[in-house]
Scaffold this motif. Structure first.
Motif, PDB file in Angstrom:
ATOM      1  N   ALA A  96      -1.305  -6.117  -0.248  1.00 46.48           N
ATOM      2  CA  ALA A  96      -3.085  -6.706   0.364  1.00 46.48           C
ATOM      3  C   ALA A  96      -3.298  -5.894  -0.844  1.00 46.48           C
ATOM      4  O   ALA A  96      -4.825  -5.989  -1.565  1.00 46.48           O
ATOM      5  CB  ALA A  96      -3.787  -6.841   1.734  1.00 46.48           C
ATOM      6  N   ALA A  97      -3.950  -4.419  -0.263  1.00 45.13           N
ATOM      7  CA  ALA A  97      -4.735  -3.486  -0.772  1.00 45.13           C
ATOM      8  C   ALA A  97      -4.511  -2.694  -2.232  1.00 45.13           C
ATOM      9  O   ALA A  97      -5.709  -3.457  -2.759  1.00 45.13           O
ATOM     10  CB  ALA A  97      -4.384  -2.379  -0.453  1.00 45.13           C
ATOM     11  N   GLN A  98      -3.712  -2.882  -2.643  1.00 49.82           N
ATOM     12  CA  GLN A  98      -3.538  -3.497  -4.377  1.00 49.82           C
ATOM     13  C   GLN A  98      -3.503  -4.548  -4.781  1.00 49.82           C
ATOM     14  O   GLN A  98      -3.858  -4.580  -5.707  1.00 49.82           O
ATOM     15  CB  GLN A  98      -1.486  -2.580  -4.569  1.00 49.82           C
ATOM     16  CG  GLN A  98      -1.041  -2.133  -4.182  1.00 49.82           C
ATOM     17  CD  GLN A  98       0.529  -1.615  -3.720  1.00 49.82           C
ATOM     18  OE1 GLN A  98       1.516  -2.994  -3.122  1.00 49.82           O
ATOM     19  NE2 GLN A  98       0.947  -0.632  -4.102  1.00 49.82           N
ATOM     20  N   ASP A 152      -6.347  -6.591  -3.590  1.00 48.21           N
ATOM     21  CA  ASP A 152      -7.600  -6.099  -4.096  1.00 48.21           C
ATOM     22  C   ASP A 152      -8.360  -5.080  -5.168  1.00 48.21           C
ATOM     23  O   ASP A 152      -9.440  -5.514  -5.436  1.00 48.21           O
ATOM     24  CB  ASP A 152      -8.397  -5.588  -2.381  1.00 48.21           C
ATOM     25  CG  ASP A 152      -8.172  -6.797  -1.462  1.00 48.21           C
ATOM     26  OD1 ASP A 152      -7.928  -7.737  -1.791  1.00 48.21           O
ATOM     27  OD2 ASP A 152      -8.412  -6.806  -0.770  1.00 48.21           O
ATOM     28  N   LEU A 153      -7.645  -4.366  -5.037  1.00 48.92           N
ATOM     29  CA  LEU A 153      -7.448  -3.532  -6.625  1.00 48.92           C
ATOM     30  C   LEU A 153      -6.691  -4.102  -7.694  1.00 48.92           C
ATOM     31  O   LEU A 153      -6.868  -3.440  -8.276  1.00 48.92           O
ATOM     32  CB  LEU A 153      -6.701  -2.429  -6.442  1.00 48.92           C
ATOM     33  CG  LEU A 153      -7.536  -1.166  -4.750  1.00 48.92           C
ATOM     34  CD1 LEU A 153      -6.550  -0.180  -5.037  1.00 48.92           C
ATOM     35  CD2 LEU A 153      -9.192  -0.273  -5.482  1.00 48.92           C
ATOM     36  N   GLU A 154      -7.066  -5.313  -7.464  1.00 48.64           N
ATOM     37  CA  GLU A 154      -6.605  -5.565  -9.164  1.00 48.64           C
ATOM     38  C   GLU A 154      -5.074  -5.509  -9.891  1.00 48.64           C
ATOM     39  O   GLU A 154      -4.527  -5.570 -10.886  1.00 48.64           O
ATOM     40  CB  GLU A 154      -7.109  -6.172  -9.970  1.00 48.64           C
ATOM     41  CG  GLU A 154      -8.132  -6.521  -9.656  1.00 48.64           C
ATOM     42  CD  GLU A 154      -9.385  -7.145 -10.640  1.00 48.64           C
ATOM     43  OE1 GLU A 154      -9.349  -6.752 -11.815  1.00 48.64           O
ATOM     44  OE2 GLU A 154     -10.197  -7.581 -10.134  1.00 48.64           O
ATOM     45  N   TYR A 204      -1.751  -5.540  -9.838  1.00 47.31           N
ATOM     46  CA  TYR A 204      -1.041  -7.316  -9.539  1.00 47.31           C
ATOM     47  C   TYR A 204       0.443  -6.821  -9.039  1.00 47.31           C
ATOM     48  O   TYR A 204       1.248  -6.955  -8.816  1.00 47.31           O
ATOM     49  CB  TYR A 204      -1.476  -8.762 -10.352  1.00 47.31           C
ATOM     50  CG  TYR A 204      -2.545  -9.182  -9.802  1.00 47.31           C
ATOM     51  CD1 TYR A 204      -3.358  -9.030  -8.667  1.00 47.31           C
ATOM     52  CD2 TYR A 204      -3.598  -9.322 -11.299  1.00 47.31           C
ATOM     53  CE1 TYR A 204      -4.944  -8.983  -8.118  1.00 47.31           C
ATOM     54  CE2 TYR A 204      -4.985  -9.631 -10.881  1.00 47.31           C
ATOM     55  CZ  TYR A 204      -5.671  -9.951  -9.673  1.00 47.31           C
ATOM     56  OH  TYR A 204      -6.812  -9.869  -9.165  1.00 47.31           O
ATOM     57  N   ASN A 219       1.010 -15.016   1.298  1.00 47.44           N
ATOM     58  CA  ASN A 219       0.123 -13.415   0.922  1.00 47.44           C
ATOM     59  C   ASN A 219       1.249 -13.662  -0.804  1.00 47.44           C
ATOM     60  O   ASN A 219      -0.358 -13.054  -1.773  1.00 47.44           O
ATOM     61  CB  ASN A 219       1.242 -12.911   1.156  1.00 47.44           C
ATOM     62  CG  ASN A 219       0.657 -11.728   2.745  1.00 47.44           C
ATOM     63  OD1 ASN A 219      -0.418 -13.376   3.174  1.00 47.44           O
ATOM     64  ND2 ASN A 219       1.744 -11.265   3.273  1.00 47.44           N
ATOM     65  N   ARG A 252      -4.549 -15.446  -7.123  1.00 46.98           N
ATOM     66  CA  ARG A 252      -5.519 -14.519  -7.373  1.00 46.98           C
ATOM     67  C   ARG A 252      -5.346 -13.936  -9.361  1.00 46.98           C
ATOM     68  O   ARG A 252      -6.478 -13.781  -9.866  1.00 46.98           O
ATOM     69  CB  ARG A 252      -5.857 -13.049  -6.502  1.00 46.98           C
ATOM     70  CG  ARG A 252      -6.128 -14.056  -5.374  1.00 46.98           C
ATOM     71  CD  ARG A 252      -7.313 -13.863  -4.358  1.00 46.98           C
ATOM     72  NE  ARG A 252      -7.978 -11.817  -5.366  1.00 46.98           N
ATOM     73  CZ  ARG A 252      -8.400 -10.161  -4.404  1.00 46.98           C
ATOM     74  NH1 ARG A 252      -7.514 -10.480  -3.105  1.00 46.98           N
ATOM     75  NH2 ARG A 252      -8.452  -9.490  -5.247  1.00 46.98           N
TER      76      ARG A 252
END
Length: 188
Positions: A8-10, A12-14, A16, A47, A54
């Motif tokens: 999830a953190a990755q 958010d940092l795009e 992918y 997820n 995204r």
């Protein structure tokens, strides 16, 4: 769960590619360790589907979100907050992919359930309402779209502030709706 937090953190940092690797690994581990009807498997599907949403890989997102929705409904029933969120994710993905009729059905269901499941004025209900309104606007149901978008914007901006990305996103939806109708924008 640690892989999900990392992924999830990755996301958010795009990052992918790394997020995909970790979400896929989490799903694989859960499928190996848990019964097929365990909610954590549905969460892993959501997820991974959300990651694909995204990153605009809608063809990959839709089947995973459909699976997650079906599993959650079987496990938790329709009137559970997580079910509402997954139905919203599916509807939002379909809308972004241009599959507006299918999106409308999912978003309408998500909005109806959100009004039943979440307390009055809940942020999730307003976010779902906004996306449903945007979808209706793209389908040229302008009047209904506006009756959904304006109160959604008011709710979101009052809770998060006018400069929060969700508020700005909803304001953009209203601007696009007005533009599609030939109405002047707020700036004019």
């Amino acid at each position: 769960r640690a892989l999900d937090v990392l992924a999830a953190a990755q996301m958010d940092l795009e990052d992918y590619d790394q997020a995909e690797t970790n979400f896929q690994r989490s799903l694989q581990l859960r499928r190996g360790a848990l019964p097929d009807d365990h909610p954590d498997i549905a969460q892993s599907l959501n997820n991974l589907g959300s990651l694909y949403m995204r990153s605009k890989r809608y063809d990959r997102a839709v089947p995973l979100l459909e699976q997650a929705s079906d599993r959650y409904r079987q496990i938790l029933g329709d009137r559970h907050p997580q079910v509402v969120v997954v139905i919203y994710n599916l509807g939002s993905t379909l809308s972004d992919a241009g599959k507006l009729d299918r999106a409308r059905a999912q978003l309408q269901t998500a909005w109806r359930l959100a009004t039943e499941v979440f307390p009055e004025g809940h942020l999730n209900t307003a976010v779902i309402q906004a996306k449903y309104g945007e979808c209706l606007g793209r389908l040229a149901h302008f009047e209904k779209a506006e009756t959904l978008l304006i109160p959604a914007f008011e709710s979101i901006s009052s809770q998060l502030g006018e400069h929060h990305w969700r508020s700005l996103q909803t304001a953009r939806m209203i601007e696009e709706l007005h533009s599609a109708q030939g109405k002047p924008s707020r700036d004019q």
